[in-house]
Design a protein around this motif. Structure first.
Motif, PDB file in Angstrom:
ATOM      1  N   ASP A   1       0.833  -1.206   0.000  1.00 33.05           N
ATOM      2  CA  ASP A   1       0.000   0.000   0.000  1.00 33.05           C
ATOM      3  C   ASP A   1       0.868   1.256   0.000  1.00 33.05           C
TER       4      ASP A   1
ATOM      5  N   GLY B   1       0.929   2.535  -6.742  1.00 30.63           N
ATOM      6  CA  GLY B   1       0.742   2.790  -5.325  1.00 30.63           C
ATOM      7  C   GLY B   1       1.560   3.993  -4.888  1.00 30.63           C
TER       8      GLY B   1
ATOM      9  N   ALA C   1       1.120   1.903   7.194  1.00 29.55           N
ATOM     10  CA  ALA C   1       0.109   1.309   6.316  1.00 29.55           C
ATOM     11  C   ALA C   1       0.019  -0.175   6.615  1.00 29.55           C
TER      12      ALA C   1
END
Length: 235
Positions: A46, A110, A137
């Motif tokens: 992420d 990302g 994250a």
């Protein structure tokens, strides 16, 4: 939490335009870096953070879209770190090399950020920074830029130091085994004396990986130009 990491060396000579006629000498290192970054892409993070050693003006966070150049090395080449609005503050050389490496591989869309780390940052602070990064994250990946000792030969930037080979061998074993404890135990003073600019970034990685349970693989180890270069993939 940390789900993957790629460890790469950060000499501007990794960029063929900078190396010019000497470019083939680091072809194996470039290939290994691409393989390590492929492991990160497969982890589908992420958040990707590229971190490396930096002088004072390059330390701290660099947002997506930050640019770096190799003008200082006589090459009219600029790179951008991820997608985003261009930033006024340029990337330090280590992160510019990281951005160049990322540009050579297929990467998901990302978030990508940079972090410049002081070479003399204390080990405890490095580990704390790593823990902070891992908590940012659900799936975090790191590109960790840094070189080993610069004292492996008489012609090395730091001349020959008999302790350099052992230091690099211990570092290579730790990176290849994803041995967090061994990275934390790297001697700060010795690393400084041997001009090992990767010590602080590697200890940031150690902090990030404390509870991740990752496995490691050493993809490249050599000392061209008398400087220790390592490539490793953790997943």
């Amino acid at each position: 939490m940390l789900v993957a990491a790629a460890v790469c060396p950060c000499p501007p000579l990794l960029v063929p335009d900078v190396a010019a006629g000497a470019a083939p000498e680091l072809d194996a290192a470039r290939t290994a870096c691409a393989d390590a970054l492929g492991v990160l892409a497969a982890a589908r993070p992420d958040l990707l953070v590229v971190l490396g050693p930096a002088e004072r003006d390059g330390r701290g966070p660099h947002a997506a879209g930050a640019t770096g150049s190799f003008h200082g090395f006589g090459v009219d080449l600029e790179v951008r770190l991820g997608a985003g609005k261009a930033q006024e503050r340029p990337l330090p050389p280590s992160l510019a090399v990281g951005a160049w490496l990322l540009s050579r591989v297929q990467w998901a869309d990302g978030p990508v950020e940079g972090l410049g780390v002081a070479e003399l940052l204390a080990a405890e602070r490095c580990e704390a920074v790593g823990r902070e990064l891992a908590a940012r994250a659900e799936r975090v990946a790191l590109v960790v830029m840094g070189d080993g000792s610069a004292c492996r030969t008489l012609k090395a930037p730091g001349y020959l130091d008999e302790r350099a080979a052992d230091f690099d061998a211990q570092t290579a074993r730790a990176l290849g085994a994803a041995d967090v404890g061994a990275l934390k135990a790297l001697d700060e003073s010795l690393a400084y004396e041997l001009k090992a600019a990767g010590r602080a970034p590697w200890q940031v990685l150690a902090g990030a990986a404390e509870t991740a349970g990752l496995a490691g693989q050493l993809l490249y180890e050599d000392a061209p130009y008398g400087v220790g270069y390592f490539v490793a993939a953790w997943s």
